[in-house]
Motif scaffolding. Structure first.
Motif, PDB file in Angstrom:
ATOM      1  N   SER A  61       0.831  -1.209   0.000  1.00 47.63           N
ATOM      2  CA  SER A  61       0.000   0.000   0.000  1.00 47.63           C
ATOM      3  C   SER A  61       0.863   1.256   0.000  1.00 47.63           C
ATOM      4  O   SER A  61       0.616   2.205  -0.760  1.00 47.63           O
ATOM      5  N   PHE A  62       1.874   1.269   0.871  1.00 45.12           N
ATOM      6  CA  PHE A  62       2.753   2.443   0.961  1.00 45.12           C
ATOM      7  C   PHE A  62       3.553   2.622  -0.325  1.00 45.12           C
ATOM      8  O   PHE A  62       3.711   3.749  -0.822  1.00 45.12           O
ATOM      9  N   GLN A  70       2.666   1.655  -3.279  1.00 47.67           N
ATOM     10  CA  GLN A  70       1.718   2.100  -4.297  1.00 47.67           C
ATOM     11  C   GLN A  70       1.400   3.583  -4.151  1.00 47.67           C
ATOM     12  O   GLN A  70       1.308   4.320  -5.145  1.00 47.67           O
ATOM     13  N   LEU A  71       1.264   4.052  -2.916  1.00 52.10           N
ATOM     14  CA  LEU A  71       0.955   5.460  -2.656  1.00 52.10           C
ATOM     15  C   LEU A  71       2.122   6.354  -3.053  1.00 52.10           C
ATOM     16  O   LEU A  71       1.939   7.368  -3.741  1.00 52.10           O
ATOM     17  N   PHE A  95       1.300   8.473  -6.467  1.00 50.91           N
ATOM     18  CA  PHE A  95       0.739   9.804  -6.204  1.00 50.91           C
ATOM     19  C   PHE A  95       1.378  10.922  -7.030  1.00 50.91           C
ATOM     20  O   PHE A  95       0.664  11.775  -7.558  1.00 50.91           O
ATOM     21  N   LEU A 124      -4.787  12.997  -1.455  1.00 57.04           N
ATOM     22  CA  LEU A 124      -3.828  12.259  -0.622  1.00 57.04           C
ATOM     23  C   LEU A 124      -4.514  11.707   0.627  1.00 57.04           C
ATOM     24  O   LEU A 124      -4.283  10.553   1.011  1.00 57.04           O
ATOM     25  N   ASP A 169      -6.553   8.782  -0.424  1.00 61.45           N
ATOM     26  CA  ASP A 169      -5.697   7.633  -0.733  1.00 61.45           C
ATOM     27  C   ASP A 169      -5.194   6.961   0.541  1.00 61.45           C
ATOM     28  O   ASP A 169      -5.127   5.724   0.622  1.00 61.45           O
ATOM     29  N   VAL A 170      -4.810   7.768   1.529  1.00 54.29           N
ATOM     30  CA  VAL A 170      -4.354   7.201   2.796  1.00 54.29           C
ATOM     31  C   VAL A 170      -5.505   6.462   3.486  1.00 54.29           C
ATOM     32  O   VAL A 170      -5.309   5.422   4.116  1.00 54.29           O
ATOM     33  N   MET A 190      -5.649   2.889   2.382  1.00 53.11           N
ATOM     34  CA  MET A 190      -4.328   2.267   2.390  1.00 53.11           C
ATOM     35  C   MET A 190      -4.393   0.739   2.313  1.00 53.11           C
ATOM     36  O   MET A 190      -3.608   0.104   1.610  1.00 53.11           O
TER      37      MET A 190
END
Length: 308
Positions: free
Chosen positions: A85-86, A88-89, A93, A228, A231-232, A235
């Motif tokens: 997840s991190f 991908q973010l 982003f 953002l 998106d978080v 996650m």
């Protein structure tokens, strides 16, 4: 007094009744498909038996949550999910912002439309087809990547058979597929920036890079912060289909995430356990909610845009 206000409110609503009719459908959708199903979330705290129904099933409290926490795969699954997840973010982003800023300064309309079409089109490829493309491109024998590597004397690599490559393949294929569609919002935000600011900057001799930094980025910062935060808040919602289709026994060590684990253990196993699956899903959603609240609070404290 209260009655007069109610009558005035009804009159005001009657003047724009068309807007309320348009709003009724999405509002009904949210109530029916988002809030009503919350009633069934209680099976996470019960030993659900279909013949007894939700209310008839016995209450077991947090036993399903405890079972998941004490599972020997818990830390590996959570580590894979959070890392992916991190990754991908962080990877996904900035690229829509960079693409939007670049397209905003393209003067040739045909070239601009061509780039937009090429970057938007992959978004409409289904997950199954997308994974099929990945398998074809990365095939050890006939995949184009290994064929090109063979021209330079490099031995073929079984990309999907190596656990350490799974996350990068998953993330960067997703960036390629969604970067064009994601930049639409930023292009709309850039279109709303006052042209007079750019005209004044050009007169002062500002370069395009300086105009991007001092005009464009501050102009799209509020919408970027909102996206953002959202998106978080998602996650741990990586998605089931793509991860499941890309899995194989060789990369399972890094590809097993919460969603695929729920399917295999709670739904696809011989002993179907809806309560256990619901408990894991509820835990995941609770983590997402906490992350959303924390990041939104932090953005608000920093004086940036927030959801509320």
């Amino acid at each position: 007094m209260h009655r007069k206000r109610s009558v005035k409110l009804l009159r005001d609503m009657a003047k724009v009744w068309q807007l309320y009719v348009l709003m009724a459908l999405p509002f009904a959708y949210i109530i029916i498909f988002k809030y009503v199903p919350m009633y069934g979330a209680q099976i996470a705290f019960k030993n659900f038996v279909a013949t007894k129904g939700i209310w008839g099933s016995s209450w077991v409290g947090f036993s399903h949550f405890t079972r998941f926490f004490h599972s020997y795969e818990f830390w590996n699954i959570m580590s894979n999910t959070i890392t992916l997840s991190f990754y991908q973010l962080v990877a996904g982003f900035p690229f829509p912002i960079l693409l939007a800023l670049s397209l905003n300064y393209v003067m040739h309309d045909r070239f601009k439309k061509l780039v937009q079409m090429v970057t938007y089109a992959p978004h409409f490829i289904s997950v199954v087809v997308m994974v099929g493309i990945i398998y074809q491109v990365l095939d050890p024998r006939i995949g184009i990547l290994n064929v090109v590597m063979g021209w330079f004397g490099v031995q073929p690599v079984d990309w999907l058979g190596k656990a350490e490559y799974f996350k990068s393949i998953y993330v960067w294929s997703g960036v390629w597929q969604n970067v064009g569609f994601s930049c639409i919002i930023y292009l709309a935000a850039l279109a709303g920036i006052d042209p007079a600011l750019h005209e004044a900057a050009v007169v002062d001799g500002a370069t395009k890079v300086k105009r991007m930094w001092h005009i464009d980025l501050p102009g799209i910062l509020p919408i970027a912060i909102i996206l953002l935060i959202l998106d978080v808040g998602r996650m741990l919602e990586i998605g089931f289909e793509k991860a499941f289709l890309m899995q194989n026994p060789l990369n399972l060590r890094t590809s097993e995430i919460v969603d695929t684990y729920v399917y295999k253990v709670g739904l696809a196993s011989a002993a179907v356990n809806f309560s256990y699956s619901s408990a894991i899903g509820l835990f995941k959603n609770a983590i997402n909610l906490v992350l959303l609240l924390v990041v939104n609070r932090f953005a608000k404290k920093m004086g940036q845009s927030s959801l509320w």
